[in-house]
Design a protein around this motif. Structure first.
Motif, PDB file in Angstrom:
ATOM      1  N   VAL A 574       2.377   8.541   0.336  1.00 25.24           N
ATOM      2  CA  VAL A 574       2.384   7.703  -0.865  1.00 25.24           C
ATOM      3  C   VAL A 574       1.838   8.492  -2.059  1.00 25.24           C
ATOM      4  N   VAL A 575       0.832   9.292  -1.811  1.00 24.54           N
ATOM      5  CA  VAL A 575       0.276  10.126  -2.883  1.00 24.54           C
ATOM      6  C   VAL A 575       1.352  11.076  -3.418  1.00 24.54           C
ATOM      7  N   LYS A 576       2.182  11.615  -2.532  1.00 25.53           N
ATOM      8  CA  LYS A 576       3.274  12.486  -2.976  1.00 25.53           C
ATOM      9  C   LYS A 576       4.271  11.710  -3.841  1.00 25.53           C
ATOM     10  N   VAL A 577       4.511  10.463  -3.463  1.00 27.61           N
ATOM     11  CA  VAL A 577       5.396   9.622  -4.282  1.00 27.61           C
ATOM     12  C   VAL A 577       4.823   9.482  -5.686  1.00 27.61           C
ATOM     13  N   LEU A 578       3.518   9.226  -5.746  1.00 28.82           N
ATOM     14  CA  LEU A 578       2.865   9.075  -7.055  1.00 28.82           C
ATOM     15  C   LEU A 578       2.908  10.376  -7.856  1.00 28.82           C
ATOM     16  N   SER A 579       2.668  11.486  -7.185  1.00 33.23           N
ATOM     17  CA  SER A 579       2.597  12.765  -7.909  1.00 33.23           C
ATOM     18  C   SER A 579       3.952  13.176  -8.470  1.00 33.23           C
ATOM     19  N   SER A 580       5.043  12.683  -7.857  1.00 30.71           N
ATOM     20  CA  SER A 580       6.376  13.049  -8.348  1.00 30.71           C
ATOM     21  C   SER A 580       6.955  11.993  -9.282  1.00 30.71           C
ATOM     22  N   TRP A 581       6.181  10.961  -9.577  1.00 33.30           N
ATOM     23  CA  TRP A 581       6.672   9.853 -10.406  1.00 33.30           C
ATOM     24  C   TRP A 581       6.635  10.286 -11.877  1.00 33.30           C
ATOM     25  N   ASP A 582       7.804  10.330 -12.478  1.00 32.89           N
ATOM     26  CA  ASP A 582       7.907  10.805 -13.853  1.00 32.89           C
ATOM     27  C   ASP A 582       7.808   9.621 -14.817  1.00 32.89           C
ATOM     28  N   TRP A 583       6.622   9.026 -14.882  1.00 26.34           N
ATOM     29  CA  TRP A 583       6.472   7.865 -15.753  1.00 26.34           C
ATOM     30  C   TRP A 583       6.261   8.283 -17.204  1.00 26.34           C
ATOM     31  N   THR A 584       6.605   7.353 -18.084  1.00 23.09           N
ATOM     32  CA  THR A 584       6.450   7.628 -19.519  1.00 23.09           C
ATOM     33  C   THR A 584       4.973   7.684 -19.903  1.00 23.09           C
ATOM     34  N   ASP A 585       4.203   6.700 -19.419  1.00 23.44           N
ATOM     35  CA  ASP A 585       2.755   6.652 -19.677  1.00 23.44           C
ATOM     36  C   ASP A 585       2.029   6.476 -18.355  1.00 23.44           C
ATOM     37  N   ARG A 656      -5.316  -6.713 -18.951  1.00 20.13           N
ATOM     38  CA  ARG A 656      -5.022  -6.644 -20.386  1.00 20.13           C
ATOM     39  C   ARG A 656      -5.924  -5.612 -21.062  1.00 20.13           C
ATOM     40  N   GLU A 657      -7.204  -5.597 -20.687  1.00 13.48           N
ATOM     41  CA  GLU A 657      -8.146  -4.686 -21.315  1.00 13.48           C
ATOM     42  C   GLU A 657      -7.976  -3.245 -20.855  1.00 13.48           C
ATOM     43  N   ALA A 658      -7.220  -3.055 -19.757  1.00 13.89           N
ATOM     44  CA  ALA A 658      -6.935  -1.678 -19.320  1.00 13.89           C
ATOM     45  C   ALA A 658      -6.064  -0.954 -20.332  1.00 13.89           C
ATOM     46  N   ASN A 659      -5.358  -1.738 -21.142  1.00 14.51           N
ATOM     47  CA  ASN A 659      -4.648  -1.192 -22.304  1.00 14.51           C
ATOM     48  C   ASN A 659      -3.630  -0.115 -21.921  1.00 14.51           C
ATOM     49  N   GLY A 660      -2.825  -0.442 -20.897  1.00 21.62           N
ATOM     50  CA  GLY A 660      -1.787   0.514 -20.479  1.00 21.62           C
ATOM     51  C   GLY A 660      -1.019  -0.009 -19.277  1.00 21.62           C
ATOM     52  N   PRO A 661      -0.113   0.789 -18.725  1.00 20.94           N
ATOM     53  CA  PRO A 661       0.678   0.359 -17.566  1.00 20.94           C
ATOM     54  C   PRO A 661      -0.212   0.078 -16.355  1.00 20.94           C
ATOM     55  N   ILE A 662       0.201  -0.903 -15.545  1.00 14.51           N
ATOM     56  CA  ILE A 662      -0.537  -1.292 -14.346  1.00 14.51           C
ATOM     57  C   ILE A 662       0.298  -0.981 -13.117  1.00 14.51           C
ATOM     58  N   LEU A 663      -0.303  -0.282 -12.150  1.00 11.05           N
ATOM     59  CA  LEU A 663       0.331  -0.120 -10.844  1.00 11.05           C
ATOM     60  C   LEU A 663       0.174  -1.422 -10.067  1.00 11.05           C
ATOM     61  N   LEU A 664       1.307  -2.005  -9.625  1.00 14.52           N
ATOM     62  CA  LEU A 664       1.279  -3.260  -8.888  1.00 14.52           C
ATOM     63  C   LEU A 664       1.654  -2.969  -7.443  1.00 14.52           C
ATOM     64  N   ILE A 665       0.714  -3.225  -6.518  1.00 14.86           N
ATOM     65  CA  ILE A 665       0.822  -2.767  -5.135  1.00 14.86           C
ATOM     66  C   ILE A 665       1.180  -3.920  -4.195  1.00 14.86           C
ATOM     67  N   ASP A 666       2.164  -3.669  -3.288  1.00 11.74           N
ATOM     68  CA  ASP A 666       2.477  -4.608  -2.210  1.00 11.74           C
ATOM     69  C   ASP A 666       2.934  -3.795  -1.006  1.00 11.74           C
ATOM     70  N   ASP A 667       3.136  -4.478   0.135  1.00  7.24           N
ATOM     71  CA  ASP A 667       3.543  -3.742   1.324  1.00  7.24           C
ATOM     72  C   ASP A 667       5.042  -3.489   1.379  1.00  7.24           C
ATOM     73  N   ARG A 668       5.860  -4.488   0.947  1.00 11.34           N
ATOM     74  CA  ARG A 668       7.300  -4.315   1.067  1.00 11.34           C
ATOM     75  C   ARG A 668       8.017  -5.166   0.036  1.00 11.34           C
ATOM     76  N   ILE A 669       9.269  -4.838  -0.210  1.00  8.87           N
ATOM     77  CA  ILE A 669      10.141  -5.644  -1.060  1.00  8.87           C
ATOM     78  C   ILE A 669      11.367  -6.021  -0.247  1.00  8.87           C
ATOM     79  N   ASP A 670      11.589  -7.334  -0.115  1.00 10.07           N
ATOM     80  CA  ASP A 670      12.795  -7.836   0.543  1.00 10.07           C
ATOM     81  C   ASP A 670      13.816  -8.220  -0.525  1.00 10.07           C
TER      82      ASP A 670
END
Length: 699
Positions: A574-585, A656-670
């Motif tokens: 999962v860390v590798k997924v994050l490290s290769s994620w080309d997000w804007t912010d 809201r006070e984090a003032n930026g994009p939020i990582l939203l975590i779950d186990d799976r998407i059906d």
């Protein structure tokens, strides 16, 4: 007369297949029955035997005697293209009507009415298109000189590739004027399917002529190579593909596997292409042509490249994963070796095959209460309902709902009309015994496939006996007959490379962009999901249907699996997924979707992501009420989660006070609706962007 007619038929065949072609006895018997006796015939013969020659020769003879055009119901566009080319070589003018050439329909109909078309090929889904069924089909049927049902095993729900659209043929055949001959053909029908199809073809007191021949394929060399891990199977393929003759097909059970294996083989320097029902039609055409022209070593394909693909010099078939039945397997391997002396047929079974079979088994005909609900909804509506309007009220996925409605249509309980479906009011009985027998037959077939893997006897004989071939005998060519087996060793380097490819983490998760139909009244949303509510494209570690991470994800997310904290190996991926994620912010915080079933797994994943990313953990959505059963369609799933999640005020304020994009975590998407609703909550709380991150997506 028979001698003269046979000589004429031989001349037609030579125009079709070459100067040295001669009719087989059963070919002539079928042609005579169609042209002279105007009978109905079912021809069950092996791939490459010459079934298409029967209907093309019969067409020529009938047309020269003043008969109307032949109407061929044919299941796949690849089959249609090959048949049209073959017909043109014999001086037979063939046209087609299918979903890919709607712009040509009017011109085709004009040519048919003018008598310029000898053969009209129709895809089965056209049979229940309201306009085609009510306006075009009656004229075609009344004026046809011959009706042909290709791949006729699709008519029978006992068949390995049953298709509801084909059931419409029962009505078509029953309504044919007397004297119009009918030919049904297939290469893969056991005794039960043959009997079922023949009974559906019977007209009045006239029984269907059944011509069934031996199914031996003298060119095929069957083998099984059993390896313990997915990466070893893929590595084996990479190390032995060059040893296989000519070009061929590598079959996979899932779309994901086709793309994974194709990518790995390309990295190994092979010219291959992935092919599935999801491939763009233009790309599919090009891939087929490239294989025909030997520009590719292989197509890595799902069963979408099954019936009808015709390349006589196909040198090999490899299956990475076993099909669900010996009959389906024999049908697919029948593509190889039709014009060469030797073709290699290799099966690389996997431990995950049974999981994939179980997934597809879930697409069977629905239980009675679901069917009754559908009929009640249509009855109470008192008007036409589209599939989209019906879907929110029935707990079925769109594809499964469509399949059920087609069966109910043929049974007379509903009717497809312009704009959707209506109830007929006719009584309908749920044939529980038949559905249970069909389900039991599927289970038996799966066990037979597993037994094929372990058999010490002749492999071809085993498969032919599964098809009830009375002439089945040892082939003398397979690995068991010869004692010559493919090696079961792979290099460490090859295994490592394959493992790296399969374990390469990361799958894009496209957000939902439209609200489902018919939830506006109770949920207040409709149409496009606005930019102020939608999530960004997210990421998942893998698909549950993958042969790489999918195997591990299925284990940890299985319904019976215990809830555990995040395994280290999986977390590092999962860390590798994050490290290769080309997000804007870069994200500024982490929020979890609270889980009733896996709180330890989801919670530990979210906290560890926050820790390693040096991000604040901001809290979690709280699931409300009792757990609801997992829903199968969009509207039902959305309704079940709409009020089942709450975003606590303090978590909303933190996000809201984090003032930026939020990582939203779950186990799976059906279905994706839990993530959609949670993202909407965060966006409405003032979060500028939501980045979904999950372990697995279902497809």
């Amino acid at each position: 007369m028979d001698t003269s007619l046979r000589n004429e038929a031989e001349g037609c065949l030579r125009a079709l297949a070459g100067d040295h072609a001669r009719l087989r006895d059963d070919q002539w018997t079928a042609i005579h029955a169609l042209v002279v006796d105007r009978r109905r015939a079912l021809v069950v013969q092996r791939t490459g035997w010459g079934k298409s020659a029967v209907y093309f020769v019969a067409t020529r003879l009938l047309r020269e005697r003043g008969a109307g055009p032949t109407v061929i119901v044919s299941p796949l566009l690849a089959l249609m293209r090959n048949q049209i080319a073959a017909a043109e070589r014999a001086g037979i003018h063939a046209r087609t009507i299918n979903s890919a050439n709607t712009e040509d329909w009017e011109r085709v109909f004009t040519e048919v009415e003018a008598g310029e078309v000898d053969v009209l090929l129709v895809s089965p889904e056209r049979l229940n298109n309201p306009d085609f069924r009510d306006l075009v089909l009656p004229k075609l049927a009344a004026g046809a000189g011959l009706v042909v049902v290709d791949e006729a095993h699709c008519i029978s729900d006992w068949g390995h590739d049953f298709r509801p659209d084909y059931r419409r043929l029962r009505t078509l055949l029953a309504d044919l004027p007397p004297g119009i001959p009918v030919l049904a053909t297939t290469a893969t029908a056991n005794a039960r399917v043959t009997k079922d199809v023949a009974e559906q073809l019977n007209a009045g007191d006239s029984e269907t002529l059944v011509l069934r021949g031996p199914l031996e394929r003298e060119s095929l060399r069957l083998a099984v190579v059993s390896l313990p891990a997915a990466e070893m199977r893929i590595a084996w393929l990479g190390e032995h593909l060059a040893d296989l003759p000519g070009s061929g097909i590598i079959y996979t059970l899932t779309v994901a596997a086709a793309h994974e294996i194709a990518a790995y083989l390309r990295e190994r320097g092979f010219e291959v292409a992935a092919y599935s029902g999801q491939t763009d039609p233009t790309e599919r055409l090009q891939a087929e042509q490239d294989l025909q022209d030997n520009k590719l070593k292989a197509l890595v394909a799902t069963s979408a490249l099954g019936m009808g693909f015709d390349k006589p010099d196909l040198g090999f078939i490899v299956h990475v994963g076993a099909p669900q039945s010996p009959v389906a397997y024999y049908q697919q391997i029948g593509r190889a070796g039709r014009g060469v002396e030797r073709a290699e047929v290799i099966l690389l079974p996997g431990l995950e095959d049974r999981d994939i079979w179980a997934y597809f088994a879930g697409l069977a005909f629905p239980p009675e209460h679901t069917v009754r609900t559908t009929l009640d909804v249509l009855e109470m509506a008192g008007r036409t309902l589209s599939t989209a309007a019906l879907e929110p009220q029935v707990d079925l996925s769109r594809n499964r709902l469509e399949m059920m409605l087609k069966v109910l249509d043929v049974d007379g309980a509903v009717k497809r009309v312009k704009g959707g479906w209506t109830a007929t009011g006719q009584p309908w009985t749920y044939d529980r015994d038949r559905y249970e027998r069909v389900s039991a037959e599927r289970t038996r077939e799966q066990q037979a496939m597993l037994d094929y893997l372990d058999t010490q006897t002749c492999r071809e004989e085993y498969l032919r006996r599964q098809l009830d071939d009375p002439d089945a005998e040892p082939c003398g060519r397979c690995d068991n007959c010869t004692g010559t087996h493919w090696p079961t060793t792979v290099s460490e380097a090859g295994t490592t490379q394959a493992r790296d490819r399969l374990r390469r983490p990361g799958v894009d998760v496209t957000p939902r962009r439209m609200w489902p139909t018919a939830v506006k009244d109770d949920l207040g949303v409709s149409g496009k999901i606005g930019p102020e509510s939608i999530a960004e494209t997210g990421r998942a570690l893998g698909r549950l249907t993958d042969i790489g991470w999918g195997n591990r994800l299925r284990e940890i997310l299985a319904d019976h699996a215990p809830d555990t904290e995040m395994p280290d190996e999986m977390f590092q991926a999962v860390v590798k997924v994050l490290s290769s994620w080309d997000w804007t912010d870069r994200p500024t915080g982490v929020v979890a979707i609270g889980s009733r079933t896996r709180p330890a797994l989801v919670g530990s994943l979210a906290h560890r992501i926050a820790e390693i990313g040096r991000l604040p953990y901001l809290g979690e959505f709280v699931p409300l009420g009792d757990p609801t059963p997992r829903r199968h369609n969009s509207a039902q799933r959305l309704r079940s989660v709409w009020h089942a999640l709450t975003l606590p005020d303090d978590v909303a304020q933190n996000a809201r006070e984090a003032n930026g994009p939020i990582l939203l975590i779950d186990d799976r998407i059906d279905t994706g609706w839990t993530m959609t609703v949670a993202a909407r909550h965060l966006r409405q709380a003032g979060v500028p962007a939501v980045l979904p991150l999950v372990l697995a997506v279902t497809n």
